[in-house]
Design a protein around this motif. Structure first.
Motif, short mmCIF file in Angstrom:
data_model
loop_
_atom_site.label_atom_id
_atom_site.label_comp_id
_atom_site.label_asym_id
_atom_site.label_seq_id
_atom_site.Cartn_x
_atom_site.Cartn_y
_atom_site.Cartn_z
N ARG A 32 -29.90 117.04 -30.56
CA ARG A 32 -30.30 117.71 -31.98
C ARG A 32 -31.49 118.38 -31.79
O ARG A 32 -32.43 118.00 -31.10
CB ARG A 32 -30.60 116.25 -32.98
N PHE A 33 -31.86 119.34 -32.74
CA PHE A 33 -33.09 119.98 -32.88
C PHE A 33 -34.21 119.33 -33.42
O PHE A 33 -33.74 118.68 -34.64
CB PHE A 33 -32.84 121.17 -33.51
N GLU A 34 -35.20 118.93 -32.88
CA GLU A 34 -36.33 117.95 -33.35
C GLU A 34 -37.43 118.83 -33.63
O GLU A 34 -38.00 119.40 -32.77
CB GLU A 34 -36.53 117.21 -32.02
N TRP A 35 -38.01 118.59 -34.86
CA TRP A 35 -39.44 119.28 -35.10
C TRP A 35 -40.52 118.03 -34.79
O TRP A 35 -41.60 118.28 -34.77
CB TRP A 35 -39.41 119.68 -36.62
N GLY A 40 -34.27 112.08 -33.90
CA GLY A 40 -33.57 111.87 -35.11
C GLY A 40 -34.48 111.60 -36.44
O GLY A 40 -33.70 111.48 -37.53
N GLY A 44 -33.50 119.21 -39.20
CA GLY A 44 -33.09 119.76 -37.76
C GLY A 44 -33.16 121.33 -37.78
O GLY A 44 -34.01 121.83 -38.33
N ALA A 45 -32.12 121.97 -37.13
CA ALA A 45 -32.08 123.34 -36.87
C ALA A 45 -31.75 123.93 -38.16
O ALA A 45 -31.82 125.34 -38.26
CB ALA A 45 -30.93 123.65 -35.99
N ASN A 64 -34.98 122.06 -27.60
CA ASN A 64 -34.59 122.90 -28.93
C ASN A 64 -33.98 123.95 -28.69
O ASN A 64 -33.04 124.44 -29.09
CB ASN A 64 -35.88 123.05 -29.65
N THR A 122 -42.21 124.21 -31.74
CA THR A 122 -42.29 122.81 -32.09
C THR A 122 -43.32 122.24 -31.10
O THR A 122 -43.09 122.16 -29.90
CB THR A 122 -40.95 122.09 -31.73
#
Length: 225
Positions: A32-35, A40, A44-45, A64, A122
């Motif tokens: 998953r894209f994480e900031w 989680g 996300g993206a 990412n 990020t």
């Protein structure tokens, strides 16, 4: 064991996490894209829309960037630590649509004539580069209606502007490695982005799920006309 303090930021990031033992390591899950620094947690993206191309400023291991590339985005990921770039290239060897480039962010943006549908960072180069130097260059390389988004740790009260950050990242290593990070409140970032020519600015603090720990500041903007 050396106690010398590296004098340049690339040396700092050469020693930055993660270190997972000897030998070749498997790539991270990159599910998953994480900031944030909590897997989680938070958006996300989707913050970036559906970009055909994206530029990652300070990708570290490249999770990412790999998430976006798997979804069909052509990603260029730029880092000025040779150690980080070489490791990311090994981890994602053979991944389609993913290119790791060794360069300092401002220099890369000056020299590469391409534009990108999304430019993001990020906890990366936006946090560790003077925005007066970096943001005008980002604006020039962002495609019309493109998205610029970045995150960094939400600053503590009165810890705004250029702040010294130290940290002996590796256990057993002596000496403290120090770099600067540029961090601001939502209002301060909004003013800086407006001054640089960005529009449609939105920002939020994503609270940490553990009480008492600092959250993540997430900022999104578009290139102004």
């Amino acid at each position: 064991m050396s106690s010398a303090t590296p004098s340049t930021a690339p040396e700092y990031w050469d020693r930055y996490k993660p270190y997972r033992g000897e030998g070749e390591q498997p790539p991270p899950a990159a599910a998953r894209f994480e900031w944030t620094d909590v897997p989680g947690h938070g958006p996300g993206a989707e913050v970036l829309g559906s970009p055909g191309t994206a530029l990652d400023l300070g990708p570290a291991e490249g999770e990412n960037a790999a998430v976006l590339a798997r979804a069909g985005t052509a990603v260029t990921a730029v880092d000025f630590s040779l150690t980080q770039v070489e490791r990311a290239r090994r981890l994602w060897r053979g991944a389609a649509g993913l290119d790791f480039v060794l360069a300092e962010a401002c220099t890369f943006l000056d020299n590469d004539p391409r534009t990108w549908d999304a430019i993001y960072s990020t906890w990366g180069a936006v946090w560790f580069t003077d925005p007066d130097d970096l943001l005008p260059r980002v604006a020039r390389r962002l495609a019309p209606s493109g998205v610029f988004a970045f995150s960094h740790r939400a600053p503590a009260v009165n810890e705004y502007g250029a702040q010294a950050m130290g940290g002996p990242w590796l256990e057993g290593r002596e000496g403290e490695l120090t770099v600067r990070r540029w961090q601001y409140t939502i209002e301060q970032w909004s003013d800086i982005l407006k001054r640089t020519g960005f529009a449609d600015i939105s920002a939020q603090v994503l609270l940490h799920p553990e009480p008492g720990r600092q959250g993540t500041l997430l900022v999104q903007a578009r290139r102004g006309n």
